[in-house]
Design an enzyme around this catalytic site. Structure first.
Site, PDB file in Angstrom:
ATOM      1  N   THR A  21       0.854  -1.183   0.000  1.00 23.76           N
ATOM      2  CA  THR A  21       0.000   0.000   0.000  1.00 23.76           C
ATOM      3  C   THR A  21       0.892   1.235   0.000  1.00 23.76           C
ATOM      4  O   THR A  21       1.918   1.278   0.676  1.00 23.76           O
ATOM      5  CB  THR A  21      -1.012   0.007   1.174  1.00 23.76           C
ATOM      6  OG1 THR A  21      -1.985   1.014   0.925  1.00 23.76           O
ATOM      7  CG2 THR A  21      -0.370   0.196   2.521  1.00 23.76           C
ATOM      8  N   CYS A  27      -3.062   8.035   7.358  1.00 24.97           N
ATOM      9  CA  CYS A  27      -3.651   6.690   7.341  1.00 24.97           C
ATOM     10  C   CYS A  27      -2.693   5.695   8.000  1.00 24.97           C
ATOM     11  O   CYS A  27      -1.497   5.948   8.099  1.00 24.97           O
ATOM     12  CB  CYS A  27      -3.922   6.238   5.911  1.00 24.97           C
ATOM     13  SG  CYS A  27      -5.193   7.185   5.052  1.00 24.97           S
ATOM     14  N   HIS A  44      -5.571  -0.871   4.759  1.00 26.00           N
ATOM     15  CA  HIS A  44      -5.230   0.556   4.707  1.00 26.00           C
ATOM     16  C   HIS A  44      -6.380   1.341   5.348  1.00 26.00           C
ATOM     17  O   HIS A  44      -7.417   1.557   4.732  1.00 26.00           O
ATOM     18  CB  HIS A  44      -5.031   0.983   3.249  1.00 26.00           C
ATOM     19  CG  HIS A  44      -4.505   2.375   3.078  1.00 26.00           C
ATOM     20  ND1 HIS A  44      -3.466   2.660   2.233  1.00 26.00           N
ATOM     21  CD2 HIS A  44      -4.869   3.563   3.607  1.00 26.00           C
ATOM     22  CE1 HIS A  44      -3.223   3.965   2.252  1.00 26.00           C
ATOM     23  NE2 HIS A  44      -4.075   4.528   3.085  1.00 26.00           N
TER      24      HIS A  44
END
Length: 159
Positions: A21, A27, A44
């Site tokens: 990711t 995040c 994620h």
């Protein structure tokens, strides 16, 4: 083979797949690895808490709903929750200026909620690379369980 995980999403894979990711700012990426099966997942997470929102929500977007969802999916594939090795990356403070720490501390809130959910579920958090103010890329190697973290500024570490 490489599987890419978008924002508010997750992917499962088994050896020799790598799951990646990109763009982890505030995040948080959470990896799950079952060594016996060489099975892994990467989630994620965008926000900490789904209870502040109404309507039809994507559970992968939130720490409180995404982590349990991924664990259930891994268990469907034969993983034992007690064997899962969990690693966490991201949660940077991407905003600066007056009030940024109190108003826009999404990264820190994501980290805190992930830790709470992981502990509440009795999962083993074995490594983390969190906080700071730089974006990261996270790569889970399902052959080994190693997570490679690439931090903006050409810093690479394996956790």
């Amino acid at each position: 083979m490489e599987l890419q995980v978008g924002i508010a999403d997750y992917k499962l894979g088994s050896s020799p797949v790598k799951i990646v990711t990109y763009g982890l700012g505030s995040c948080v990426g959470v990896s799950f690895y079952e060594p016996r099966l060489k099975l892994g997942a990467l989630l994620h997470i965008m926000l900490p808490d789904s209870t502040q929102f109404s309507g039809k929500l994507k559970p992968e977007k939130f720490a409180d709903t995404g982590i349990p969802l991924v664990v259930r999916e891994l268990e469907k594939q034969g993983a034992r929750k007690s064997s899962l090795e969990v690693k966490m990356v991201g949660g940077a403070q991407m905003f600066s200026g007056p009030g940024a720490q109190t108003v826009m501390n999404i990264g820190e809130r994501n980290i805190e909620m992930c830790r709470k959910v992981i502990a509440r579920m009795g999962l083993k958090l074995v490594a983390e690379d969190v906080g700071g103010n730089k974006g990261r890329t996270m790569i889970l190697d399902t052959a080994t369980g190693n997570v490679t973290v690439k931090i903006i500024g050409n810093i690479v570490k394996v956790i």
